[in-house]
Write a protein that holds these residues in place. Structure first.
Motif, PDB file in Angstrom:
ATOM      1  N   ASP A 115      -2.596   0.905  -1.636  1.00 14.25           N
ATOM      2  CA  ASP A 115      -3.165   0.228  -2.783  1.00 14.25           C
ATOM      3  C   ASP A 115      -2.396  -0.722  -3.665  1.00 14.25           C
ATOM      4  O   ASP A 115      -3.076  -1.306  -4.230  1.00 14.25           O
ATOM      5  N   ASP A 116      -1.216  -0.918  -2.970  1.00 14.33           N
ATOM      6  CA  ASP A 116      -0.270  -1.967  -3.550  1.00 14.33           C
ATOM      7  C   ASP A 116       0.902  -2.137  -2.745  1.00 14.33           C
ATOM      8  O   ASP A 116       1.212  -1.317  -1.817  1.00 14.33           O
ATOM      9  N   VAL A 117       1.409  -3.286  -2.579  1.00 12.32           N
ATOM     10  CA  VAL A 117       2.722  -3.418  -1.929  1.00 12.32           C
ATOM     11  C   VAL A 117       3.650  -4.495  -2.430  1.00 12.32           C
ATOM     12  O   VAL A 117       3.438  -4.938  -3.697  1.00 12.32           O
ATOM     13  N   ALA A 118       5.041  -3.998  -2.403  1.00 15.67           N
ATOM     14  CA  ALA A 118       6.006  -4.810  -2.937  1.00 15.67           C
ATOM     15  C   ALA A 118       7.071  -5.086  -1.845  1.00 15.67           C
ATOM     16  O   ALA A 118       7.350  -4.421  -0.907  1.00 15.67           O
ATOM     17  N   VAL A 119       7.815  -6.327  -2.255  1.00 12.50           N
ATOM     18  CA  VAL A 119       8.934  -6.469  -1.324  1.00 12.50           C
ATOM     19  C   VAL A 119       9.986  -6.636  -2.398  1.00 12.50           C
ATOM     20  O   VAL A 119      10.232  -7.502  -3.340  1.00 12.50           O
ATOM     21  N   SER A 120      11.273  -6.089  -1.905  1.00 15.95           N
ATOM     22  CA  SER A 120      12.508  -6.017  -2.665  1.00 15.95           C
ATOM     23  C   SER A 120      13.529  -7.236  -2.540  1.00 15.95           C
ATOM     24  O   SER A 120      13.188  -8.096  -1.861  1.00 15.95           O
ATOM     25  N   PHE A 121      14.531  -7.422  -3.278  1.00 20.29           N
ATOM     26  CA  PHE A 121      15.240  -8.497  -3.373  1.00 20.29           C
ATOM     27  C   PHE A 121      15.960  -8.681  -1.855  1.00 20.29           C
ATOM     28  O   PHE A 121      16.562  -9.640  -1.549  1.00 20.29           O
ATOM     29  N   ASN A 122      16.226  -7.474  -1.200  1.00 20.39           N
ATOM     30  CA  ASN A 122      16.686  -7.432   0.211  1.00 20.39           C
ATOM     31  C   ASN A 122      15.834  -7.438   1.452  1.00 20.39           C
ATOM     32  O   ASN A 122      16.075  -7.001   2.281  1.00 20.39           O
ATOM     33  N   ASN A 123      14.475  -7.953   1.123  1.00 24.51           N
ATOM     34  CA  ASN A 123      13.408  -8.168   2.054  1.00 24.51           C
ATOM     35  C   ASN A 123      12.874  -6.729   2.573  1.00 24.51           C
ATOM     36  O   ASN A 123      12.437  -6.630   3.739  1.00 24.51           O
ATOM     37  N   THR A 124      13.033  -5.633   1.648  1.00 20.40           N
ATOM     38  CA  THR A 124      12.549  -4.620   2.170  1.00 20.40           C
ATOM     39  C   THR A 124      11.054  -4.291   1.664  1.00 20.40           C
ATOM     40  O   THR A 124      10.727  -4.404   0.474  1.00 20.40           O
ATOM     41  N   ALA A 125      10.145  -4.077   2.702  1.00 24.57           N
ATOM     42  CA  ALA A 125       8.554  -4.128   2.069  1.00 24.57           C
ATOM     43  C   ALA A 125       8.209  -2.604   2.000  1.00 24.57           C
ATOM     44  O   ALA A 125       8.458  -1.747   2.883  1.00 24.57           O
ATOM     45  N   TYR A 126       7.441  -2.144   0.787  1.00 25.40           N
ATOM     46  CA  TYR A 126       6.785  -1.100   0.460  1.00 25.40           C
ATOM     47  C   TYR A 126       5.596  -1.280   0.234  1.00 25.40           C
ATOM     48  O   TYR A 126       4.863  -2.055  -0.378  1.00 25.40           O
ATOM     49  N   GLY A 127       4.936  -0.073   0.745  1.00 31.59           N
ATOM     50  CA  GLY A 127       3.341   0.238   0.512  1.00 31.59           C
ATOM     51  C   GLY A 127       2.951   1.254  -0.145  1.00 31.59           C
ATOM     52  O   GLY A 127       3.422   2.332   0.317  1.00 31.59           O
ATOM     53  N   VAL A 128       2.123   1.324  -1.105  1.00 32.37           N
ATOM     54  CA  VAL A 128       1.724   2.582  -1.881  1.00 32.37           C
ATOM     55  C   VAL A 128       0.326   2.953  -1.209  1.00 32.37           C
ATOM     56  O   VAL A 128      -0.516   2.264  -1.107  1.00 32.37           O
ATOM     57  N   ILE A 129       0.465   4.265  -0.708  1.00 30.06           N
ATOM     58  CA  ILE A 129      -0.762   4.866  -0.154  1.00 30.06           C
ATOM     59  C   ILE A 129      -1.203   6.022  -1.211  1.00 30.06           C
ATOM     60  O   ILE A 129      -0.584   6.999  -1.009  1.00 30.06           O
ATOM     61  N   GLY A 130      -2.168   5.566  -2.076  1.00 29.59           N
ATOM     62  CA  GLY A 130      -2.552   6.593  -3.048  1.00 29.59           C
ATOM     63  C   GLY A 130      -3.146   7.830  -2.708  1.00 29.59           C
ATOM     64  O   GLY A 130      -2.767   8.970  -3.283  1.00 29.59           O
ATOM     65  N   ASP A 131      -3.973   8.022  -1.678  1.00 29.99           N
ATOM     66  CA  ASP A 131      -4.826   8.957  -1.273  1.00 29.99           C
ATOM     67  C   ASP A 131      -3.813  10.036  -0.391  1.00 29.99           C
ATOM     68  O   ASP A 131      -4.145  11.100  -0.472  1.00 29.99           O
ATOM     69  N   GLN A 132      -2.674   9.549  -0.236  1.00 26.71           N
ATOM     70  CA  GLN A 132      -1.758  10.445   0.308  1.00 26.71           C
ATOM     71  C   GLN A 132      -0.443  10.737  -0.428  1.00 26.71           C
ATOM     72  O   GLN A 132       0.414  11.474  -0.018  1.00 26.71           O
ATOM     73  N   GLY A 133      -0.512  10.258  -1.570  1.00 27.23           N
ATOM     74  CA  GLY A 133       0.647  10.509  -2.432  1.00 27.23           C
ATOM     75  C   GLY A 133       1.986  10.086  -2.223  1.00 27.23           C
ATOM     76  O   GLY A 133       2.860  10.617  -2.408  1.00 27.23           O
ATOM     77  N   THR A 134       1.913   8.809  -1.471  1.00 29.45           N
ATOM     78  CA  THR A 134       3.305   8.408  -0.522  1.00 29.45           C
ATOM     79  C   THR A 134       3.379   7.092  -0.969  1.00 29.45           C
ATOM     80  O   THR A 134       2.535   6.118  -1.219  1.00 29.45           O
ATOM     81  N   VAL A 135       4.808   6.632  -0.687  1.00 22.52           N
ATOM     82  CA  VAL A 135       4.977   5.294  -0.514  1.00 22.52           C
ATOM     83  C   VAL A 135       5.838   5.104   0.581  1.00 22.52           C
ATOM     84  O   VAL A 135       6.879   5.874   1.147  1.00 22.52           O
ATOM     85  N   ALA A 136       5.322   4.120   1.418  1.00 22.97           N
ATOM     86  CA  ALA A 136       6.113   4.076   2.604  1.00 22.97           C
ATOM     87  C   ALA A 136       6.754   2.785   2.855  1.00 22.97           C
ATOM     88  O   ALA A 136       6.652   1.816   2.030  1.00 22.97           O
ATOM     89  N   GLU A 137       7.836   2.815   3.658  1.00 23.43           N
ATOM     90  CA  GLU A 137       8.838   1.740   3.676  1.00 23.43           C
ATOM     91  C   GLU A 137       8.888   1.102   5.031  1.00 23.43           C
ATOM     92  O   GLU A 137       8.763   1.774   6.123  1.00 23.43           O
ATOM     93  N   LEU A 138       8.850  -0.324   5.103  1.00 22.06           N
ATOM     94  CA  LEU A 138       8.682  -1.106   6.666  1.00 22.06           C
ATOM     95  C   LEU A 138       9.996  -1.040   6.901  1.00 22.06           C
ATOM     96  O   LEU A 138      10.861  -1.621   6.610  1.00 22.06           O
TER      97      LEU A 138
END
Length: 772
Positions: free
Chosen positions: A188-211
């Motif tokens: 549903d959304d993605v973000a990348v932190s200052f240390n190049n860590t990518a996160y993805g929001v998976i709304g229907d599972q209620g989770t945030v995934a980290e690459l």
């Protein structure tokens, strides 16, 4: 003006001030932040916006947009899907600077990095990733389809596309990696932190995934329908914001995404978040763009917003809590003090040299509880443009006017006035002479568009030769303000002449020439070559003067050169191959020098100084004593046609010579590896010439032809081989070049058929000579 929507919980701050700004009726998304953190671009439906982080003002773009990106000071928008336009903020308004690049297909994603653009556009089988530099695109095949978001961190670009794919590119020269997809679910959304860590929001599972590496792992679980996520970019104060159906969770991010510090209640469903300069930008599905911060919120304004030098403006600001403040103008602090919550502070400020033409920002910084907030109020200084400077040159029935570039931020155009009646700038406080000589087919005054600092050139034509005209000009800005008139200049059109017209040169080929030293020298040389005994005698002379050497071993040559040299030796040295000093059979020269042409008419237009000439010569060589060379050269000079009394006009002219020559050269080379070799030469010339000049009606006149002549010359060759013997030996083994010389020559040329151009003259040249 935007106001505080939420206060992030990474510092203790009140949360009772809530406000937002409308950004259309669609979700604000696809945020992009400039490298200096001062500008943010985003899309709301098919409208692109620029957010000024200093003043928190929104500026929409009036085109149908599919993608947008922002660089320091410039906004790029894919208008109508294919044309990338560059916008700049001038006087508080976005100005379209035109199409930067046009795509052949619809653009899905657009990012700026280091003065280049990076584009994802639709293609037949898979979307293309392109690098656009100076209007030219280089394509890299990549499977990037259905772009939803992109974020640039440092020099790495992360692109979220499809439903659950992320591709990365290392800019500026990288190629997108193969997409990494989440195991199950849809982002549903993605973000990348200052240390190049990518996160993805998976709304229907209620989770945030980290690459992690090339796969995603669950970083947060058990969330209530998460919709968006963002992290701070400040390594000294890491935090994250996660939007869920239960509220806006502010979490510690010192190591990954940690526990909840505080939960806030948003006014709508947040679908996209981006953090910039300590502020969280929240886009909700109702078309609102909200700003969340723990810093004091400052609202500043200035009255009046437009002023001129010497005017007084009043700066007023309000903070949402008790704070200390400082006011900064042009990088210097001009005031400081304390402000109470909700109570306006007003400061008078005089507009002076600290205020540049255009928008000047007055910054207000407020500090409370160890954090600092800001706002900026802009004063628009819109003074009339300064007076330009004119220069006027004449031509055939025309005047050439050059208007200097006026350095005014909102310069729009120049107005050029001309009259047969004399006038001065003092005669016109505004405007200028409206009437013009009705006998001329020219309507004046005229307007000429110009950008700030840009000089323009205008040709006023047709005018009447011999009539004096007075010329003046004004600069006008985008608001219609006239600057003062320039100092007027006077010009008189006159009939002008090229060198060919002065010399009555009609062109064509001239067959007549005169006997001279060149002819005599070349004739004598041919006579020498016609007597085989003389040639053999010359060879014996060389052999007798070659020190005490009894014989010299012939060096290896490439087959082609060897065959050529063998042919020459069979003609001139029958039965004596290998007994001469290191044999040579041909030479090549390239020289550059200065040529003087003595024709008075040519000098009237092009001056009496020498001008550059490039020459090439090559031909067979006999016993190193005699050369027979074919040569050609190029001489070109630009200047201006002249009036009957010799005054230079503004009519461009160009004289070109292509001299061809046949030369015989006698070289006094008496021994192998002789350091200095003097020479004399003479021969024939065939000089092709051409002259072009403006005809005064937008076209060109020209004359061209050719003339015969002769030349003689003298000079010296300086052998380079002793200075680098190893390289010389290697060069000979690989290419067959026996000797390399620096050659210096003086040449006298006589090309005077008795009518038209007299192309006689002399030149001194320096160059490189190769003996094979």
């Amino acid at each position: 003006m935007l106001a505080l929507f939420l206060a992030l919980a990474y510092a203790d701050a009140p949360t009772d001030v809530v406000a937002s700004v409308s950004a259309g009726s669609s979700l604000p998304e696809r945020f992009d932040v400039s490298p200096d953190q001062q500008w943010v671009s985003f899309l709301s439906g098919s409208t692109a916006y620029l957010l000024d982080v200093g003043s928190w003002e929104l500026h929409p773009v009036a085109c149908t947009a599919t993608a947008a990106t922002v660089d320091d000071g410039a906004l790029y928008v894919a208008c109508s899907g294919t044309d990338v336009h560059r916008y700049e903020l001038v006087h508080g308004s976005l100005v379209d600077r035109g199409a930067e690049w046009t795509s052949e297909a619809s653009i899905e994603g657009l990012w700026a990095y280091d003065d280049e653009l990076f584009v994802v556009r639709e293609a037949t089988s898979a979307s293309e990733f392109l690098r656009v530099s100076n209007g030219t695109a280089a394509s890299t095949t990549a499977v990037i389809a259905g772009v939803s978001e992109g974020q640039l961190v440092g020099n790495r670009l992360y692109i979220w596309h499809g439903a659950d794919d992320i591709s990365t590119v290392t800019l500026p020269t990288g190629v997108p990696t193969s997409a990494v997809a989440v195991a199950t679910g849809t982002f549903d959304d993605v973000a990348v932190s200052f240390n190049n860590t990518a996160y993805g929001v998976i709304g229907d599972q209620g989770t945030v995934a980290e690459l992690v590496g090339t796969s995603f792992q669950i970083a947060l679980a058990g969330l209530s329908s998460p919709t968006a996520l963002a992290t701070s970019e400040d390594t000294s104060d890491p935090w994250a914001v996660v939007a869920t159906s239960a509220g806006l969770e502010v979490r510690d991010a010192a190591s990954g995404i940690g526990g909840v510090v505080r939960t806030l209640t948003p006014t709508g469903t947040v679908r996209d978040i981006r953090v910039v300069d300590g502020y969280a930008l929240l886009g909700n599905s109702g078309g609102q763009l909200d700003i969340a911060t723990a810093a004091p919120w400052v609202e500043a304004s200035v009255t009046p917003e437009e002023a001129e030098d010497g005017d007084q403006v009043d700066l007023s600001f309000v903070v949402d809590r008790d704070a200390t403040y400082r006011v900064v103008l042009d990088g210097s602090q001009i005031s400081s003090g304390s402000a109470l919550s909700g109570q306006a502070v007003t400061l008078p400020i005089t507009v002076d040299s600290r205020f540049a033409e255009g928008s000047t920002g007055i910054w207000v910084y407020a500090t409370a509880s160890g954090v600092e907030g800001h706002d900026r109020a802009d004063v628009v200084v819109d003074s009339p443009p300064p007076a330009p400077t004119l220069s006027v040159g004449f031509g055939e029935s025309s005047l050439h006017v050059t208007v200097s570039g006026v350095d005014d931020e909102d310069l729009d155009h120049y107005v050029i006035y001309a009259s047969t009646e004399s006038f001065s700038a003092d005669d016109y406080a505004t405007g200028g002479p409206a009437d013009f000589d009705s006998t001329d087919e020219l309507v004046l005054p005229i307007e000429v568009s110009a950008n700030p600092g840009e000089a323009v050139e205008v040709t006023l034509s047709p005018l009447t030769n011999g009539v004096s005209y007075t010329i003046g000009a004004r600069a006008v800005d985008a608001g219609g303000q006239e600057g003062p008139m320039s100092r007027t200049q006077t010009g008189t059109p006159e009939e002008v002449y090229s060198a060919a017209e002065l010399a009555n040169e009609s062109g064509g080929v001239s067959c007549a020439t005169t006997q001279g030293p060149g002819w005599l020298f070349l004739g004598g040389l041919f006579g020498l070559l016609g007597r085989r005994r003389s040639v053999v005698a010359a060879g014996l002379l060389v052999a007798s003067t070659a020190s005490a050497q009894d014989s010299t071993i012939e060096r290896d040559k490439p087959k082609g050169v060897e065959k050529l040299c063998a042919g020459w030796k069979d003609i001139f040295h029958p039965g004596q191959r290998g007994t001469d000093m290191t044999p040579t059979c041909a030479d090549f020269e390239i020289r550059y020098g200065s040529r003087t042409i003595e024709d008075a008419d040519i000098q009237s237009v092009y001056g009496s100084n020498a001008h550059g000439i490039l020459m090439f010569e090559a031909g067979p060589q006999i016993h190193r004593l005699v050369e027979l060379d074919l040569g050609f050269g190029l001489y070109r000079k630009f200047d201006r046609a002249v009036s009957s009394d010799g005054l230079s006009s503004d009519v461009d002219t160009m004289l070109t010579l292509w001299p061809l020559s046949l030369s015989g050269t006698f070289r006094l080379q008496l021994m192998d590896e002789q350091l200095l070799v003097p020479f004399v030469r003479g021969g024939l010339d065939y000089v092709m010439f051409g002259e072009r000049w403006d005809d005064g009606a937008g076209g060109r006149d020209f004359v061209k032809g050719a003339k015969l002549g002769n030349h003689w010359g003298a000079g010296v060759n300086l052998l380079l081989d002793p200075f680098a013997p190893g390289r010389a030996s290697l060069l000979e083994a690989q290419t067959g070049i026996n000797d390399t010389f620096i050659t210096i020559e003086y040449r006298r040329t006589t090309v005077n058929p008795g009518e038209g151009f007299d192309l006689s003259g002399s030149n001194v040249s320096v160059g490189l000579k190769l003996d094979y």
